[in-house]
Scaffold this active site. Structure first.
Site, PDB file in Angstrom:
ATOM      1  N   ASP A  65       0.873  -1.173   0.000  1.00 63.05           N
ATOM      2  CA  ASP A  65       0.000   0.000   0.000  1.00 63.05           C
ATOM      3  C   ASP A  65       0.911   1.223   0.000  1.00 63.05           C
ATOM      4  OD1 ASP A  65      -1.646   2.147   0.557  1.00 63.05           O
ATOM      5  OD2 ASP A  65      -2.515   1.291   2.380  1.00 63.05           O
ATOM      6  N   SER A 144       0.418  13.609 -15.019  1.00 64.97           N
ATOM      7  CA  SER A 144      -0.619  13.470 -16.036  1.00 64.97           C
ATOM      8  C   SER A 144      -0.848  14.824 -16.672  1.00 64.97           C
ATOM      9  CB  SER A 144      -1.923  12.978 -15.403  1.00 64.97           C
ATOM     10  OG  SER A 144      -3.010  13.104 -16.308  1.00 64.97           O
ATOM     11  N   TYR A 157      -7.703  14.509  -8.602  1.00 67.41           N
ATOM     12  CA  TYR A 157      -6.678  13.907  -9.461  1.00 67.41           C
ATOM     13  C   TYR A 157      -5.783  14.975 -10.085  1.00 67.41           C
ATOM     14  CZ  TYR A 157      -4.851  10.832 -13.190  1.00 67.41           C
ATOM     15  OH  TYR A 157      -4.042  10.107 -14.034  1.00 67.41           O
ATOM     16  N   LYS A 161      -1.785  15.380  -9.419  1.00 65.46           N
ATOM     17  CA  LYS A 161      -0.825  15.241 -10.506  1.00 65.46           C
ATOM     18  C   LYS A 161      -0.019  16.527 -10.726  1.00 65.46           C
ATOM     19  CE  LYS A 161      -1.440  10.967 -11.784  1.00 65.46           C
ATOM     20  NZ  LYS A 161      -0.378   9.966 -11.420  1.00 65.46           N
TER      21      LYS A 161
END
Length: 249
Positions: A65, A144, A157, A161
């Site tokens: 993890d 990303s 997200y 990123k």
């Protein structure tokens, strides 16, 4: 003929499927010993067995993890114990929990930030601790294009990123004098199980916005990671390479 990372020991987080598995495959094909790290240990072990049989390389799968400091530290130490060194660490593990700002739960925001940003920070922290002492090493962080442009419905997200870019540059400056390079990759629209689950019309619309008029493949992302992991990029650190077919340039 030797591969580009011949004899190197590497770790790929989120390595049991998708882009992570493609990265592990490229590294193994080019002579590296590979540890595929994934939260799903059974899947990591199955992927490692597949890659080992396919490439003949030494590949092992570990459950980990990436939000747990103890687990990340253990993965780094296990790699050194099994392979004698830690030369390449790729922070690829990721999840999505998409929703609008109004509808997103705090727990979904925190889950994505923890895996992408905290998980990457922990990977950089523990990999670099070993690499600093060795006087060499390469860390590649997966960002990303959504961290550059921002995507509606992905405030968690996109923020994570974007944070990976800042982390990459900061770590690169801290570690350069110790012979450790840190770079990031920003994929765009890539054909994975996750993106192929999108409605066909939405996927087609996104492809149409790309100058190259197509989605990329996991192997195309993996090729860029291989470049950054190898001596071909020996004078590259703190860089962010976009792999998006020209999108958002």
């Amino acid at each position: 003929m030797n591969g580009l990372v011949e004899g190197k020991s590497s770790v790929v987080t989120g390595g049991a499927q998708g882009i992570g598995l493609a990265i592990g495959r490229r590294l193994a094909q080019n002579g590296a010993r590979v540890v595929l790290v994934d939260v799903d240990q059974a899947r990591a072990e199955a992927a490692a067995k597949e890659l080992s049989g396919e490439t003949g390389a030494k590949v092992i799968g570990l459950g980990c993890d990436v939000t747990s400091e103890d687990a990340v530290h253990a993965a780094a130490i296990t790699t050194v114990d099994r392979f004698g060194a830690l030369d390449i660490w790729v922070n690829n593990a990721g999840i999505t929990r998409d929703a609008s700002l109004r509808k997103m739960s705090v727990s979904d925001f925190e889950a994505v930030m923890n895996v992408h940003l905290k998980g990457t920070w922990l990977g950089v922290r523990h990999a670099s601790a070993i690499m600093r002492e060795a006087g060499s090493g390469v860390i590649v962080n997966m960002s990303s294009l959504s961290g550059k442009s921002g995507n509606p419905g992905q405030s968690n997200y996109s923020a994570a990123k974007a944070g990976v870019v800042g982390l990459t540059k900061s770590a690169a400056k801290e570690l350069a004098h110790r012979g450790v390079r840190v770079n990031a990759v920003q994929p765009g629209l890539i054909r994975t199980a996750m993106t192929e689950a999108m409605p066909p019309d939405v996927f087609a619309a996104r492809e149409a916005d790309i100058p190259m008029k197509r989605a990329g493949t996991p192997d195309e992302v993996a090729g860029t990671v291989l470049f950054l992991a190898s001596d071909l990029s020996s004078y590259v650190t703190g860089a962010v390479i976009e792999v998006g077919g020209g999108r958002y340039m």
